[in-house]
Scaffold this motif. Structure first.
Motif, PDB file in Angstrom:
ATOM      1  N   MET A 220     -12.724   0.075  -5.106  1.00 56.53           N
ATOM      2  CA  MET A 220     -12.472   1.190  -4.344  1.00 56.53           C
ATOM      3  C   MET A 220     -11.246   2.104  -5.313  1.00 56.53           C
ATOM      4  O   MET A 220     -11.176   3.518  -4.938  1.00 56.53           O
ATOM      5  N   ARG A 221     -10.727   1.355  -5.974  1.00 56.47           N
ATOM      6  CA  ARG A 221      -9.466   2.155  -6.564  1.00 56.47           C
ATOM      7  C   ARG A 221     -10.001   3.308  -7.597  1.00 56.47           C
ATOM      8  O   ARG A 221     -10.829   3.505  -8.372  1.00 56.47           O
ATOM      9  N   GLY A 222      -9.342   4.520  -7.417  1.00 56.00           N
ATOM     10  CA  GLY A 222      -9.350   5.832  -8.071  1.00 56.00           C
ATOM     11  C   GLY A 222     -10.458   6.450  -7.674  1.00 56.00           C
ATOM     12  O   GLY A 222     -10.923   7.425  -8.217  1.00 56.00           O
ATOM     13  N   THR A 238      -5.905  -7.765   3.050  1.00 56.25           N
ATOM     14  CA  THR A 238      -5.423  -6.697   2.073  1.00 56.25           C
ATOM     15  C   THR A 238      -4.109  -7.068   2.006  1.00 56.25           C
ATOM     16  O   THR A 238      -3.306  -7.394   3.006  1.00 56.25           O
ATOM     17  N   THR A 239      -3.275  -6.482   1.080  1.00 56.24           N
ATOM     18  CA  THR A 239      -2.058  -6.618   0.811  1.00 56.24           C
ATOM     19  C   THR A 239      -1.563  -4.911   1.299  1.00 56.24           C
ATOM     20  O   THR A 239      -2.656  -4.082   1.333  1.00 56.24           O
ATOM     21  N   PRO A 240      -0.435  -4.781   1.721  1.00 56.65           N
ATOM     22  CA  PRO A 240      -0.220  -3.445   2.132  1.00 56.65           C
ATOM     23  C   PRO A 240      -0.663  -2.374   0.836  1.00 56.65           C
ATOM     24  O   PRO A 240      -1.041  -1.128   1.232  1.00 56.65           O
ATOM     25  N   GLU A 241      -0.274  -2.882  -0.418  1.00 47.11           N
ATOM     26  CA  GLU A 241      -0.714  -1.857  -1.378  1.00 47.11           C
ATOM     27  C   GLU A 241      -2.290  -1.637  -1.447  1.00 47.11           C
ATOM     28  O   GLU A 241      -2.818  -0.515  -1.559  1.00 47.11           O
ATOM     29  N   GLN A 242      -3.043  -2.635  -1.104  1.00 47.70           N
ATOM     30  CA  GLN A 242      -4.524  -2.532  -1.264  1.00 47.70           C
ATOM     31  C   GLN A 242      -4.824  -1.680   0.080  1.00 47.70           C
ATOM     32  O   GLN A 242      -5.687  -0.815  -0.067  1.00 47.70           O
ATOM     33  N   MET A 243      -4.258  -1.784   1.043  1.00 44.95           N
ATOM     34  CA  MET A 243      -4.699  -1.035   2.512  1.00 44.95           C
ATOM     35  C   MET A 243      -4.401   0.437   2.201  1.00 44.95           C
ATOM     36  O   MET A 243      -5.093   1.281   2.531  1.00 44.95           O
ATOM     37  N   LYS A 244      -3.099   0.874   1.611  1.00 41.57           N
ATOM     38  CA  LYS A 244      -2.813   2.114   1.254  1.00 41.57           C
ATOM     39  C   LYS A 244      -3.775   2.882   0.119  1.00 41.57           C
ATOM     40  O   LYS A 244      -4.311   3.918   0.384  1.00 41.57           O
ATOM     41  N   MET A 245      -3.921   1.917  -0.690  1.00 42.84           N
ATOM     42  CA  MET A 245      -5.137   2.536  -1.520  1.00 42.84           C
ATOM     43  C   MET A 245      -6.490   2.625  -0.977  1.00 42.84           C
ATOM     44  O   MET A 245      -6.960   3.963  -1.287  1.00 42.84           O
ATOM     45  N   PHE A 246      -6.945   1.738  -0.103  1.00 41.32           N
ATOM     46  CA  PHE A 246      -8.278   2.143   0.503  1.00 41.32           C
ATOM     47  C   PHE A 246      -8.251   3.281   1.503  1.00 41.32           C
ATOM     48  O   PHE A 246      -9.059   4.082   1.333  1.00 41.32           O
ATOM     49  N   LEU A 247      -7.149   3.503   2.258  1.00 39.11           N
ATOM     50  CA  LEU A 247      -7.016   4.573   3.134  1.00 39.11           C
ATOM     51  C   LEU A 247      -6.881   5.611   2.497  1.00 39.11           C
ATOM     52  O   LEU A 247      -7.523   6.642   3.044  1.00 39.11           O
ATOM     53  N   THR A 248      -6.376   5.796   1.340  1.00 41.46           N
ATOM     54  CA  THR A 248      -6.293   7.270   0.731  1.00 41.46           C
ATOM     55  C   THR A 248      -7.660   7.608  -0.311  1.00 41.46           C
ATOM     56  O   THR A 248      -7.377   8.664  -0.907  1.00 41.46           O
ATOM     57  N   ARG A 249      -8.309   6.729  -0.108  1.00 38.65           N
ATOM     58  CA  ARG A 249      -9.902   7.157  -0.595  1.00 38.65           C
ATOM     59  C   ARG A 249     -10.630   7.964   0.204  1.00 38.65           C
ATOM     60  O   ARG A 249     -11.749   8.683  -0.055  1.00 38.65           O
ATOM     61  N   LEU A 250     -10.270   8.241   1.435  1.00 35.69           N
ATOM     62  CA  LEU A 250     -11.143   9.168   2.347  1.00 35.69           C
ATOM     63  C   LEU A 250     -11.089  10.489   1.780  1.00 35.69           C
ATOM     64  O   LEU A 250     -10.200  11.164   1.388  1.00 35.69           O
ATOM     65  N   GLY A 251     -12.432  10.763   1.909  1.00 37.00           N
ATOM     66  CA  GLY A 251     -12.854  12.057   1.459  1.00 37.00           C
ATOM     67  C   GLY A 251     -13.185  13.022   2.744  1.00 37.00           C
ATOM     68  O   GLY A 251     -12.939  12.746   3.977  1.00 37.00           O
ATOM     69  N   LEU A 267      -4.175 -14.923   3.148  1.00 35.09           N
ATOM     70  CA  LEU A 267      -3.034 -14.390   1.846  1.00 35.09           C
ATOM     71  C   LEU A 267      -2.191 -15.477   1.725  1.00 35.09           C
ATOM     72  O   LEU A 267      -1.615 -16.389   2.596  1.00 35.09           O
ATOM     73  N   PRO A 268      -1.430 -15.589   0.672  1.00 35.27           N
ATOM     74  CA  PRO A 268      -0.526 -16.727   0.392  1.00 35.27           C
ATOM     75  C   PRO A 268       0.738 -16.276   1.450  1.00 35.27           C
ATOM     76  O   PRO A 268       0.674 -15.215   1.626  1.00 35.27           O
ATOM     77  N   ASP A 269       1.641 -17.302   1.399  1.00 38.70           N
ATOM     78  CA  ASP A 269       2.556 -17.106   2.592  1.00 38.70           C
ATOM     79  C   ASP A 269       3.663 -15.946   2.411  1.00 38.70           C
ATOM     80  O   ASP A 269       4.159 -15.506   3.120  1.00 38.70           O
ATOM     81  N   ASN A 270       3.802 -15.822   1.064  1.00 38.98           N
ATOM     82  CA  ASN A 270       4.674 -14.739   0.725  1.00 38.98           C
ATOM     83  C   ASN A 270       4.311 -13.293   0.681  1.00 38.98           C
ATOM     84  O   ASN A 270       4.910 -12.241   0.352  1.00 38.98           O
ATOM     85  N   LYS A 271       3.002 -13.296   0.968  1.00 39.68           N
ATOM     86  CA  LYS A 271       2.080 -11.909   0.898  1.00 39.68           C
ATOM     87  C   LYS A 271       2.172 -11.375   2.564  1.00 39.68           C
ATOM     88  O   LYS A 271       1.744 -12.148   3.347  1.00 39.68           O
ATOM     89  N   ARG A 272       2.498  -9.992   2.725  1.00 38.29           N
ATOM     90  CA  ARG A 272       2.292  -9.450   3.970  1.00 38.29           C
ATOM     91  C   ARG A 272       0.813  -8.842   4.162  1.00 38.29           C
ATOM     92  O   ARG A 272       0.432  -8.462   3.068  1.00 38.29           O
ATOM     93  N   SER A 273       0.284  -8.827   5.356  1.00 36.15           N
ATOM     94  CA  SER A 273      -0.811  -8.340   5.522  1.00 36.15           C
ATOM     95  C   SER A 273      -0.834  -6.871   5.690  1.00 36.15           C
ATOM     96  O   SER A 273      -0.146  -6.310   6.344  1.00 36.15           O
ATOM     97  N   GLY A 274      -1.718  -6.136   4.979  1.00 41.35           N
ATOM     98  CA  GLY A 274      -1.819  -4.764   4.814  1.00 41.35           C
ATOM     99  C   GLY A 274      -2.473  -4.155   6.408  1.00 41.35           C
ATOM    100  O   GLY A 274      -2.011  -3.122   6.878  1.00 41.35           O
ATOM    101  N   LEU A 275      -3.180  -4.969   6.912  1.00 43.85           N
ATOM    102  CA  LEU A 275      -3.686  -4.685   8.110  1.00 43.85           C
ATOM    103  C   LEU A 275      -2.666  -4.586   9.442  1.00 43.85           C
ATOM    104  O   LEU A 275      -2.672  -3.665  10.065  1.00 43.85           O
ATOM    105  N   VAL A 276      -1.690  -5.764   9.257  1.00 45.17           N
ATOM    106  CA  VAL A 276      -0.817  -5.674  10.461  1.00 45.17           C
ATOM    107  C   VAL A 276       0.285  -4.509  10.080  1.00 45.17           C
ATOM    108  O   VAL A 276       0.844  -4.141  11.038  1.00 45.17           O
ATOM    109  N   GLU A 277       0.551  -4.370   8.924  1.00 45.23           N
ATOM    110  CA  GLU A 277       1.266  -3.301   8.550  1.00 45.23           C
ATOM    111  C   GLU A 277       0.810  -1.794   8.810  1.00 45.23           C
ATOM    112  O   GLU A 277       1.455  -0.971   9.601  1.00 45.23           O
TER     113      GLU A 277
END
Length: 319
Positions: A220-222, A238-251, A267-277
């Motif tokens: 979905m990037r780009g 998803t990571t927060p970065e992936q979630m932001k990337m996805f949401l900003t694909r909206l046309g 996700l690995p323990d040190n990764k935040r969930s993009g959905l939760v955020e």
């Protein structure tokens, strides 16, 4: 002992109420410890007064569903009992309603719970909808049904389904075959829902025309996605970065539905969930809706509901 009579004006209704081999009524009898009999269009309920009153409300709720030609089975019986036990049996009138879509085999797809109805209404009214809740609540299936409905009504030109292939670290290199073969196992639930709605031939034809796209989230990037119905499944991974990337694909003239279960984050323990955020950040933005499902909305086998409930109680105790 108390005895109550409920009149049923049609023998066909009576058969539907009781179910094959009286399976529906057996659930009510076990739940409330009452005896239920039928004769000459009458339903007799016998037992302790408070239990009899509750059983009557459950019977009347099921008869209301039957009058509206809604499906009555083990799941709907248990759901009505749950409403009665919470003192909200009047909400039976809100179950079901309009058919969202008809499957390839002719089966109507409808909301089976109040949570599902709220979810469907949110998708109709909002551009971006988050469906958050446990497995078996119909989050993905109903989103695909709404996408197919919008496509058939010519409201959108494409259906795009995506999910993070987090189990393989988005690399997928160790799997055999070409790229499509590598990502297919992670996208299988989305394929299954589309096959159910469209049939394999129609799905394949639309896939070849690029009307339907099923791809990992990294694809979905780009991109800017206009005139599309886009579904992100398993968004808790998803990571927060992936979630932001996805949401900003909206046309323009597009809808997005994001589904996930925050209790099943891989996700690995040190990764935040993009959905939760995302649900925290976006909860007060107009045209974005968040629907939260509970174990009451589980429409799979009863044990799935029991398992979800048991895990929730266990996590509460740990907290």
């Amino acid at each position: 002992m108390t005895e109550i009579i409920v009149e049923v004006d049609d023998l066909e209704k009576l058969h539907t109420l009781f179910g094959d081999l009286d399976s529906n009524i057996a659930i009510i009898q076990k739940e409330y410890g009452v005896s239920v009999f039928s004769r000459d269009g009458l339903v007799k309920i016998v037992g302790q007064e408070d239990k009899v009153q509750s059983a009557r409300k459950a019977v009347e709720g099921l008869l209301e569903l039957i009058d509206r030609r809604e499906t009555v089975n083990e799941m709907s019986v248990r759901y009505v009992i749950g409403l009665v036990n919470e003192g909200t049996e009047e909400q039976v009138a809100e179950i079901g309603g309009d058919t969202v879509c008809v499957t390839f085999t002719g089966k109507p797809v409808k909301a089976k719970t109040l949570g599902q109805k709220k979810y469907i209404d949110s998708i109709r009214k909002n551009t971006i909808v988050f469906g958050v809740g446990p497995a078996g609540t119909g989050k993905t299936y109903l989103a695909v049904a709404m996408a197919v409905k919008a496509f058939k009504a010519h409201e959108i030109n494409r259906i795009i389904l995506t999910r993070p292939a987090v189990e393989a670290g988005e690399k997928l290199g160790f799997l055999p075959g070409d790229l499509q073969n590598k990502v297919d196992p992670y996208l299988r639930p989305l394929y299954d829902a589309l096959f159910d709605m469209m049939g394999a031939e129609s799905y394949q034809r639309n896939l070849e025309k690029n009307i339907i796209e099923v791809a990992p989230l990294a694809y979905m990037r780009g991109r800017t996605l206009d005139d599309s119905f886009i579904i992100l499944d398993e968004a808790q991974n998803t990571t927060p970065e992936q979630m932001k990337m996805f949401l900003t694909r909206l046309g323009f003239n597009s809808k997005m539905v994001i589904t996930g279960d925050v209790t099943q984050i891989d996700l690995p323990d040190n990764k935040r969930s993009g959905l939760v955020e995302a649900v925290k950040i976006l909860k007060n933005i107009d045209d974005i809706a968040i629907t939260r499902f509970t174990e009451k909305d589980v429409v799979r086998h009863k044990l799935v509901q029991d398992i979800v409930s048991a895990y929730e109680k266990y996590n509460e105790r740990r907290s």
